[in-house]
Design a protein around this motif. Structure first.
Motif, short mmCIF file in Angstrom:
data_model
loop_
_atom_site.label_atom_id
_atom_site.label_comp_id
_atom_site.label_asym_id
_atom_site.label_seq_id
_atom_site.Cartn_x
_atom_site.Cartn_y
_atom_site.Cartn_z
N PHE A 250 1.04 -1.08 0.01
CA PHE A 250 -0.09 0.05 0.11
C PHE A 250 0.92 1.39 0.16
CE2 PHE A 250 -2.52 -3.44 1.55
CZ PHE A 250 -3.66 -3.29 1.03
N SER A 251 2.23 1.01 0.17
CA SER A 251 3.07 2.46 0.11
C SER A 251 3.17 2.85 -1.17
CB SER A 251 4.54 1.89 1.01
OG SER A 251 5.02 0.88 0.26
N ILE A 252 2.56 2.29 -2.24
CA ILE A 252 2.66 2.73 -3.69
C ILE A 252 2.07 3.68 -3.97
CG2 ILE A 252 3.36 0.46 -4.47
CD1 ILE A 252 0.51 0.12 -5.39
N LEU A 253 1.05 4.06 -3.07
CA LEU A 253 0.26 5.49 -2.77
C LEU A 253 1.37 6.62 -2.63
CD1 LEU A 253 -2.88 4.14 -1.39
CD2 LEU A 253 -2.46 4.52 -3.65
N SER A 254 0.86 7.75 -2.94
CA SER A 254 1.82 8.95 -2.57
C SER A 254 1.06 10.03 -2.75
CB SER A 254 2.94 8.83 -3.62
OG SER A 254 3.65 10.23 -3.65
N ASP A 255 1.52 11.21 -1.67
CA ASP A 255 0.83 12.50 -1.72
C ASP A 255 1.65 13.55 -2.60
OD1 ASP A 255 -1.31 12.27 0.22
OD2 ASP A 255 0.34 12.36 1.79
N ASP A 256 2.66 13.02 -3.29
CA ASP A 256 3.31 13.80 -4.15
C ASP A 256 2.48 14.37 -5.44
OD1 ASP A 256 6.33 12.00 -3.63
OD2 ASP A 256 5.70 13.79 -2.19
N ALA A 257 2.77 15.50 -5.85
CA ALA A 257 2.13 15.96 -7.18
C ALA A 257 2.72 14.65 -8.10
CB ALA A 257 2.38 17.17 -7.36
N LYS B 84 0.37 4.28 -11.43
CA LYS B 84 -0.03 4.17 -10.14
C LYS B 84 -1.42 3.78 -10.12
CE LYS B 84 3.48 6.57 -7.57
NZ LYS B 84 4.03 6.38 -6.34
N GLU B 85 -2.37 4.35 -10.87
CA GLU B 85 -3.84 3.89 -10.80
C GLU B 85 -3.82 2.35 -11.52
OE1 GLU B 85 -5.91 6.73 -13.07
OE2 GLU B 85 -5.42 8.38 -11.37
N GLN B 86 -2.98 1.96 -12.26
CA GLN B 86 -2.81 0.55 -12.89
C GLN B 86 -2.57 -0.30 -11.90
OE1 GLN B 86 -4.36 -0.56 -15.99
NE2 GLN B 86 -4.13 -2.49 -14.67
N ILE B 87 -1.45 0.10 -10.93
CA ILE B 87 -0.93 -0.77 -10.01
C ILE B 87 -2.10 -0.77 -8.71
CG2 ILE B 87 0.57 -0.91 -8.12
CD1 ILE B 87 2.95 0.37 -10.01
N LEU B 88 -2.72 0.16 -8.65
CA LEU B 88 -3.65 -0.01 -7.65
C LEU B 88 -4.87 -0.97 -8.01
CD1 LEU B 88 -4.26 3.69 -6.19
CD2 LEU B 88 -3.43 1.76 -5.05
N SER B 89 -5.15 -0.73 -9.27
CA SER B 89 -6.05 -1.74 -9.69
C SER B 89 -5.74 -3.13 -9.51
CB SER B 89 -6.45 -1.23 -11.16
OG SER B 89 -7.59 -2.13 -11.93
N ASP B 90 -4.48 -3.15 -10.08
CA ASP B 90 -4.13 -4.66 -9.98
C ASP B 90 -4.02 -5.32 -8.65
OD1 ASP B 90 -3.44 -4.54 -12.75
OD2 ASP B 90 -1.18 -4.36 -12.65
N ARG C 166 -5.91 -4.30 -6.30
CA ARG C 166 -7.34 -4.76 -5.79
C ARG C 166 -7.98 -5.95 -6.29
NH1 ARG C 166 -8.44 0.55 -7.56
NH2 ARG C 166 -8.28 1.99 -5.85
N CYS C 167 -7.55 -6.20 -7.68
CA CYS C 167 -8.07 -7.52 -8.09
C CYS C 167 -7.12 -8.59 -7.44
CB CYS C 167 -7.42 -7.53 -9.71
SG CYS C 167 -8.40 -6.41 -10.65
N LEU C 168 -6.09 -8.58 -7.06
CA LEU C 168 -5.00 -9.57 -6.30
C LEU C 168 -5.98 -9.86 -5.11
CD1 LEU C 168 -1.53 -8.57 -7.00
CD2 LEU C 168 -2.83 -10.45 -8.26
N ILE C 169 -6.37 -8.77 -4.29
CA ILE C 169 -7.05 -8.97 -3.12
C ILE C 169 -8.25 -9.55 -3.27
CG2 ILE C 169 -8.42 -7.34 -1.34
CD1 ILE C 169 -6.29 -5.40 -1.57
N GLU C 170 -9.04 -9.41 -4.52
CA GLU C 170 -10.32 -10.18 -4.74
C GLU C 170 -9.98 -11.81 -4.97
OE1 GLU C 170 -13.41 -9.04 -4.42
OE2 GLU C 170 -12.30 -7.14 -3.77
N GLU C 171 -8.95 -12.25 -5.30
CA GLU C 171 -8.38 -13.48 -5.22
C GLU C 171 -8.37 -14.30 -3.99
OE1 GLU C 171 -8.50 -15.11 -8.37
OE2 GLU C 171 -9.22 -12.97 -8.95
N LEU C 172 -8.17 -13.39 -2.95
CA LEU C 172 -7.86 -14.05 -1.71
C LEU C 172 -9.25 -14.91 -1.10
CD1 LEU C 172 -6.30 -11.10 0.34
CD2 LEU C 172 -5.25 -13.22 -0.73
#
Length: 194
Positions: free
Chosen positions: A108-115, A124-130, A132-138
């Motif tokens: 989750f540290s892949i999220l950032s406050d930087d512009a 980053k949006e693609q990574i977050l989406s990936d 989320r998809c991985l979490i759904e497989e649990l």
């Protein structure tokens, strides 16, 4: 008429059946917890109040449409709505909050406050989406604990109460969720870097 002894599920049913006062009790019962969660993410009282109001507007619309089926898990459901609205707030302002995990494996540290420039933001949006998809497989139990902990900022004590399992079971489910995520990431050679 209503006491704190009433279960959320009873109050929800009463509200759906036309007793408006039941919603008042639900809001009062959970408002401190939900508002504190929202405020902890946005760090601005006005924004937190707006997100809180939007959360309950969405709750009311969903209940009135008859789309609610959380099987007595009202608070986690409302917290998910609040969390999604917080994310929407940050998206509108082109910045995402940082979610830290106490485990040494911190996807989750892949999220950032930087512009971010447009390309990095898309990546980053693609990574977050990936993720989320991985979490759904649990497995369902692991997924539920991980979402409550990471996205809803619930303590393990709160997770234990909400899911009806011991704290040790909740901790175990979180541990196995992270182990399983790590395995899937390594197996599929997914790179979670910014």
């Amino acid at each position: 008429m209503y006491k704190n002894l009433y279960d959320d599920s009873v109050l929800v049913r009463e509200y759906i059946n036309g007793k408006e006062v039941a919603l008042e009790f639900l809001v009062k019962k959970h408002q401190q917890r939900i508002f504190s969660f929202i405020y902890s993410k946005v760090q601005d009282r006005d924004v937190a109040e707006d997100v809180f109001q939007d959360t309950f507007i969405k709750v009311i619309k969903t209940l009135k449409k008859g789309s609610y089926n959380e099987e007595g898990k009202f608070l986690p459901w409302v917290m998910r709505i609040a969390h999604n609205l917080v994310i929407d707030h940050f998206r509108k302002n082109n910045r995402m909050p940082m979610f830290n995990n106490s485990d040494d494996f911190d996807i989750f540290s892949i999220l950032s406050d930087d512009a971010l420039n447009a390309e990095k933001r898309i990546i980053k949006e693609q990574i977050l989406s990936d993720v989320r998809c991985l979490i759904e497989e649990l497995p369902e139990e692991q997924k539920e604990v991980l979402k409550m902990r990471m996205y809803m900022d619930m303590s393990f004590n709160e997770i234990s109460e909400s899911t009806g399992v011991s704290i040790n079971t909740a901790l175990g489910r979180m541990r196995y969720a992270l182990i399983n995520l790590r395995k899937v990431i390594e197996k599929n050679k997914i790179i979670l870097i910014s």
